[in-house]
Design an enzyme around this catalytic site. Structure first.
Site, mmCIF file in Angstrom:
data_model
loop_
_atom_site.group_PDB
_atom_site.id
_atom_site.type_symbol
_atom_site.label_atom_id
_atom_site.label_comp_id
_atom_site.label_asym_id
_atom_site.label_seq_id
_atom_site.Cartn_x
_atom_site.Cartn_y
_atom_site.Cartn_z
ATOM 1 N N CYS A 1 22.122 25.572 -15.605
ATOM 2 C CA CYS A 1 20.731 26.015 -15.639
ATOM 3 C C CYS A 1 20.153 26.062 -14.224
ATOM 4 O O CYS A 1 20.497 26.938 -13.449
ATOM 5 C CB CYS A 1 19.917 25.129 -16.575
ATOM 6 S SG CYS A 1 18.328 25.850 -17.045
ATOM 7 N N HIS B 1 23.114 25.829 -21.298
ATOM 8 C CA HIS B 1 23.383 24.388 -21.328
ATOM 9 C C HIS B 1 24.661 24.119 -22.118
ATOM 10 O O HIS B 1 24.618 23.984 -23.345
ATOM 11 C CB HIS B 1 22.205 23.635 -21.949
ATOM 12 C CG HIS B 1 21.045 23.483 -21.037
ATOM 13 N ND1 HIS B 1 20.867 22.368 -20.235
ATOM 14 C CD2 HIS B 1 20.012 24.311 -20.762
ATOM 15 C CE1 HIS B 1 19.755 22.508 -19.524
ATOM 16 N NE2 HIS B 1 19.229 23.682 -19.815
ATOM 17 N N GLU C 1 26.298 21.437 -22.415
ATOM 18 C CA GLU C 1 26.278 20.124 -23.082
ATOM 19 C C GLU C 1 25.593 20.192 -24.444
ATOM 20 O O GLU C 1 25.694 19.256 -25.244
ATOM 21 C CB GLU C 1 25.596 19.082 -22.182
ATOM 22 C CG GLU C 1 24.080 19.077 -22.195
ATOM 23 C CD GLU C 1 23.446 20.193 -21.374
ATOM 24 O OE1 GLU C 1 22.210 20.226 -21.293
ATOM 25 O OE2 GLU C 1 24.196 21.037 -20.823
#
Length: 369
Positions: free
Chosen positions: A253, A348, A350
């Site tokens: 990001c 993202h 994750e």
């Protein structure tokens, strides 16, 4: 006109000129005083006033240029309330613990090189040795540091990933990287210097704060959501060092945005104002990757990702390559060609329940190993 009179007369115009060059009055005043000290020691004796004035401005200009060159090697901004330095909490088997076991001289040269960011020539000047001798001392200290760090790590052979965050929750990032087999060290505000030297890969996590437009030469717009200069200057310095060492790098990001800023690119400060939809996708959405890129090799042509941002890459930095775009043409990923692994993704990983998150982490660790 006496020598002292000329110095007094030139204080204001010289300081004004130096301020325009270096950007802040305090540094300009210091450079002006250094110019006058050099004038006392070495200005042409008995020279007419015009010659002496020219000598003062030439010397001050050269000092300002030296200051600007130093800033390109290590981060610098004027004093600011945001620039606090949180205390470090060293791990018993981490880089700071390894540093403590070295000799005082080894610690000194490593701190000068990796924390202060001094060049080998500057270290040589401080230690009163030549640049080649400084290079050898730093190399020996690094080798000793690596040996001690490896001994402290014991039998843990997992690649060490240095995770740089600001005020964000490290839990999702750490779980994502550990699931792929990483040993994770997280920094949440301190300088990365020697911690980077003990890492096998670098991950720049996303940021709740916007990247300050001054870092890419733009004025602040009306939609800025707060900034974190301490964190972003640290991240830029870490990126610069990691790329110089060809350490595997993944920017998430705002980390992707900083990769672009480091290479001279700039950002859309507020996507709706630039004509894009506000990209705040709580659910997975598709992006298109470009053939022949690192992202395409890892994730295929149309991975499902999760994004949350109101800024993004506008003008691409020098030497970078776009590797993924959204349906509206917004840059979703970019890479640094010619590196082992240097990738920035606007999404993202994750948060990706699909294979996109796991695939990126696994590819990063393969490069790190």
């Amino acid at each position: 006109m006496t020598f002292d009179t000329i110095l007094t007369e030139q204080t204001v115009p010289l300081t004004r000129r130096l301020t325009r060059m270096v950007g802040d009055v305090q540094t300009a005043e210091d450079l002006c005083q250094e110019t006058f000290a050099r004038a006392v020691a070495g200005a042409p004796a008995g020279a007419p006033a015009p010659v002496l004035r020219a000598w003062l401005h030439r010397t001050g200009r050269n000092l300002a240029l030296d200051e600007l060159r130093r800033r390109r090697r290590r981060d610098h901004v004027p004093l600011h309330a945001e620039l606090a330095s949180p205390a470090a909490h060293p791990e018993p088997d981490g880089p700071r613990a390894a540093l403590a076991r070295l000799t005082p001289h080894q610690r000194l040269v490593l701190l000068l090189r990796f924390e202060a960011g001094l060049s080998l020539r500057e270290i040589g000047d401080l230690l009163d040795i030549g640049e080649d001798a400084a290079r050898k001392r730093v190399a020996r200290a690094r080798a000793a540091f690596a040996d001690v760090h490896a001994a402290l790590s014991g039998d843990d052979t997992r690649p060490t990933v240095l995770l740089l965050l600001g005020h964000e929750d490290p839990g999702p990032y750490e779980a994502w990287l550990r699931a792929a087999g990483a040993r994770v060290r997280t920094l949440d505000g301190t300088r990365a210097g020697l911690d980077l030297a003990g890492a096998d890969a670098l991950v720049l996590g996303g940021s709740e704060r916007d990247i300050h437009p001054a870092l890419y030469g733009h004025p602040a717009g009306p939609h800025l959501l707060g900034t974190d200069l301490t964190r972003h200057l640290r991240d830029l310095a870490a990126l610069r060092a990691a790329l110089a060492a060809d350490l595997p790098v993944l920017g998430v990001c705002s980390g992707a945005q900083l990769l672009n800023v480091l290479h001279g690119g700039d950002l859309h400060q507020h996507l709706p104002a630039a004509g894009f939809d506000h990209l705040d996708h709580r659910e997975a959405h598709g992006v298109r990757t470009l053939h022949g890129t690192l992202t395409h090799r890892i994730l295929g042509g149309a991975p499902e990702v999760v994004s949350e941002h109101h800024q993004a890459v506008q003008r691409l930095g020098r030497g970078l390559r776009v590797t993924s775009v959204a349906d509206d043409g917004l840059v979703e990923a970019l890479e640094v060609p010619g590196r082992r692994f240097a990738l920035g993704v606007q999404w993202h990983p994750e948060r990706c329940a699909s294979g996109a998150g796991a695939g990126l982490a696994e590819a990063l660790l393969q490069a790190a190993a």
